[in-house]
Write a protein that holds these residues in place. Structure first.
Motif, short mmCIF file in Angstrom:
data_model
loop_
_atom_site.label_atom_id
_atom_site.label_comp_id
_atom_site.label_asym_id
_atom_site.label_seq_id
_atom_site.Cartn_x
_atom_site.Cartn_y
_atom_site.Cartn_z
N LEU A 76 0.44 -0.80 0.12
CA LEU A 76 0.07 0.16 -0.32
C LEU A 76 0.70 1.81 -0.18
CD1 LEU A 76 -2.89 -1.14 2.79
CD2 LEU A 76 -2.80 -1.46 0.37
N GLY A 77 1.71 1.16 0.81
CA GLY A 77 2.47 2.61 0.45
C GLY A 77 3.30 2.59 -1.04
N ALA A 78 3.44 1.35 -1.85
CA ALA A 78 3.31 2.33 -2.80
C ALA A 78 2.92 2.76 -4.18
CB ALA A 78 4.17 0.55 -3.65
N ILE A 79 1.36 2.62 -3.37
CA ILE A 79 0.67 3.91 -3.96
C ILE A 79 0.35 5.13 -3.99
CG2 ILE A 79 -2.50 3.45 -3.90
CD1 ILE A 79 -2.19 0.44 -3.28
N ALA A 80 0.18 5.50 -5.43
CA ALA A 80 0.00 7.13 -5.19
C ALA A 80 -1.23 7.60 -4.53
CB ALA A 80 0.28 6.74 -6.06
N ASP A 81 -1.88 6.67 -5.17
CA ASP A 81 -3.31 7.23 -4.62
C ASP A 81 -4.42 6.81 -3.53
OD1 ASP A 81 -6.31 7.47 -5.29
OD2 ASP A 81 -7.12 6.87 -6.39
N SER A 118 4.28 -1.66 7.64
CA SER A 118 4.77 -0.67 7.76
C SER A 118 4.66 0.10 5.95
CB SER A 118 6.08 0.02 7.98
OG SER A 118 6.34 1.03 7.88
N PHE A 119 3.18 1.22 6.07
CA PHE A 119 3.45 2.23 5.36
C PHE A 119 5.01 2.48 4.29
CE2 PHE A 119 -1.00 3.07 6.89
CZ PHE A 119 -1.24 2.44 6.23
N GLY A 120 5.50 2.73 5.24
CA GLY A 120 7.31 2.86 4.45
C GLY A 120 8.10 3.43 5.45
N LYS A 161 4.21 10.10 3.91
CA LYS A 161 3.52 9.25 3.28
C LYS A 161 2.83 8.35 4.46
CE LYS A 161 6.20 9.37 -1.16
NZ LYS A 161 6.13 8.64 -2.17
N VAL A 162 3.50 7.84 4.93
CA VAL A 162 3.04 7.08 5.77
C VAL A 162 1.84 7.40 6.96
CG1 VAL A 162 3.85 5.94 8.59
CG2 VAL A 162 5.67 5.53 6.51
N ALA A 163 2.36 8.56 7.25
CA ALA A 163 0.70 9.82 7.41
C ALA A 163 -0.30 9.37 7.04
CB ALA A 163 1.72 11.21 8.48
N LEU A 219 6.91 10.29 16.08
CA LEU A 219 5.91 10.98 16.70
C LEU A 219 4.65 10.86 14.98
CD1 LEU A 219 6.46 12.33 19.88
CD2 LEU A 219 5.24 10.44 19.60
N TYR A 220 5.65 11.98 14.14
CA TYR A 220 4.90 12.50 13.45
C TYR A 220 4.04 11.56 12.83
CZ TYR A 220 4.32 15.12 8.72
OH TYR A 220 3.94 16.38 7.55
N PRO A 221 3.69 10.48 12.63
CA PRO A 221 2.81 10.28 11.87
C PRO A 221 1.65 10.47 13.18
CG PRO A 221 4.08 8.57 11.12
CD PRO A 221 4.85 9.70 12.04
#
Length: 535
Positions: free
Chosen positions: A90-95, A138-140, A145-147, A198-200
């Motif tokens: 999912l982390g590779a998906i732009a949309d 993880s999304f990456g 992008k993770v957030a 902590l950012y996300p």
């Protein structure tokens, strides 16, 4: 509510639908005697889980809150249900709208079997390739992008009134220790933790996060006490989560039977510490009776007040109402399998696969010339089993039957096709490789890759060190059906002119790869992690 009923709402225990009647009786006893607040289901299958959920709910005076780990759908735990892509894909998906749709569908599947939360999304920033517990979950490694993807997932669940749960606070991505087996230690500065880990969580909180899972992580810069996990640290939860981040939702502990807790704290004692630290829910207590007794003692001693208890329980009951437990009905099993494996989910899986598949080649993908191309499918079969398998709630991968979508598709295009399985031995593969001599292009796909970073992702040594050398004078198109980090295990990967990465193996990923090879679609995925040898 009586005092005992209120204390009971703090506890959720592990339940299984693949165990015997003794286990069922144990759960029923805890519900009736200790007024449990909820259950977290683990391995099993949906029909039995529905049967048990109906039974357990009928015996509870206050409706039970039901959780299940379903980060990529119910298939994370239950046989015969839909599996969606892992978060690394999912982390590779732009949309991010696709992630919203997936989360909404997972929420619908959860509601269908009486589950109130899939305990998702994971918003750990995975910046350690050797992380044994987060990694592909993880999304990456890009915190923004993770957030953003975490927010999309969160809102998808909220749209169907299923509880979102961001985990594992304050960030489990940069660890090399599995908290199921010991207590990981994060030695970063406060500045680094605030900027990355902590950012996300900050971003999800700003966007209306409902609940957080507190992690078994030792963070000396925030709490200097030895072997003090975040889960039990009033300093970290009070000063960081509730004060600094102004979090107003529910704090849920990670499983209290994990060895990151049990190696250092006694049964019952840890439960009380978790509540005093600021958690609202104790998950998988090793001893509910001891935990209840410790909390009662704290009320008598004045370490914890009934007013504080009332505030927690009020919030828990409000959460139960929000997910619809005030309108609780018996779950109907009619058409259950069809509802959990619906056509909409299949189409969504197809869209997710096509949006995530990633091209890492040095030049544009070349069309297939069937007369000049040979396809070789390599299947690794060894699977390293970690000691984590000994932990009761361990995330057990459900073995899938081998898929031949790509093999059959290329054969239909009249491409010469060959296959090799690890059990056939290295000599057999070397002999097979001699057959590529008369072809200019070799399409090479690798399967059976361990999703976890054990033993070089279980890639056979001949694949890691020799196969591409045999093909150095060919135009090689490498298809890697596994964890992106596994590509770094292939020592001579630069020989491949074209690399297609799918992040995992499934019929949908194989179909997407086939469509890329045949020129029907283009790769849209963006690599969500850093690799040593590829861009």
């Amino acid at each position: 509510m009586s005092l005992e009923q209120k204390i009971g709402q703090l506890f959720q225990v592990a339940a299984f639908s693949n165990r015997d009647e003794k286990h069922e009786e144990e759960i029923l006893t805890l519900i009736e005697k200790y007024h449990l607040g909820g259950l977290t289901f683990f391995q099993g299958e949906p029909f039995k889980q529905v049967e048990l959920t109906n039974k357990y709910q009928s015996k509870s005076s206050v409706p039970l809150f039901i959780n299940i780990d379903a980060e990529w759908g119910l298939a994370m735990r239950l046989q015969g249900t839909t599996q969606f892509p892992y978060q690394m894909a999912l982390g590779a998906i732009a949309d991010d709208a696709l992630i919203f749709k997936m989360a909404r569908k997972i929420g619908e599947h959860c509601k269908r079997i009486g589950v109130c939360s899939p305990l998702a999304p994971v918003v750990d920033v995975n910046n350690n390739p050797k992380n044994p517990v987060i990694n592909y979950r993880s999304f990456g490694e890009d915190k923004v992008k993770v957030a953003n993807k975490g927010i999309a997932y969160m809102k998808g669940l909220q749209s169907v009134h299923v509880l979102d749960n961001a985990k594992h606070f304050p960030g489990h991505g940069d660890t090399a220790t599995d908290s199921h087996l010991d207590l990981p230690r994060l030695s970063h500065s406060s500045e680094r933790l605030n900027a990355i880990e902590l950012y996300p969580f900050k971003e999800l909180i700003k966007n209306g996060l409902s609940s957080i899972m507190t992690a078994h992580l030792e963070i000396p810069v925030w709490d200097k006490r030895d072997n003090m996990p975040t889960t039990l640290s009033n300093k970290i939860l009070s000063s960081i989560l509730f004060d600094q981040l102004d979090f107003k939702g529910l704090a849920i502990t990670d499983a209290m039977d994990m060895q990151g807790i049990t190696k250092y704290y006694k049964d019952g004692e840890a439960d009380l510490m978790a509540i005093l630290a600021g958690n609202h829910i104790i998950t998988n207590s090793r001893s509910v009776p001891k935990g209840v007794e410790k909390i009662k003692q704290a009320l008598v001693n004045g370490d914890f007040s009934e007013e504080q208890l009332d505030e927690i329980v009020t919030n828990l009951l409000a959460m139960k109402k929000w997910v619809g437990l005030d309108q609780l009905k018996e779950i109907n099993s009619r058409n259950l399998s069809a509802d959990l494996n619906d056509e909409e989910s299949k189409q969504l899986n197809k869209a997710l696969a096509e949006a995530s598949i990633t091209y890492l080649g040095k030049s544009p993908m070349q069309p297939i010339d069937k007369d000049k191309t040979i396809y070789l499918k390599l299947v690794g079969e060894h699977q390293t089993i970690s000691t984590r398998e000994q932990v009761a709630h361990h995330l057990k991968e459900i073995r899938k039957e081998e898929k031949n979508v790509l093999f059959n598709g290329l054969r239909a295009l009249e491409v010469t096709t060959l296959t090799w399985n690890e059990r056939e031995g290295e000599a057999s593969l070397k002999k097979l490789l001699e057959k590529v001599e008369n072809y200019e292009r070799v399409i090479l796909s690798i399967h059976g890759i361990n999703i976890k970073p054990f033993n070089h992702f279980d890639l056979p040594e001949i694949i890691r060190k020799q196969v591409l050398d045999f093909l150095s004078n060919k135009q090689v198109t490498l298809l890697f059906f596994g964890n992106a980090y596994g590509l770094d295990e292939i020592e001579n990967i630069e020989i491949a002119k074209e690399v297609l990465l799918t992040y995992q193996d499934s019929e949908f990923m194989q179909e997407a790869a086939l469509r890329v090879l045949s020129g029907e679609i283009e790769c849209k995925g963006e690599l969500p992690v850093s690799l040593k040898k590829l861009p």
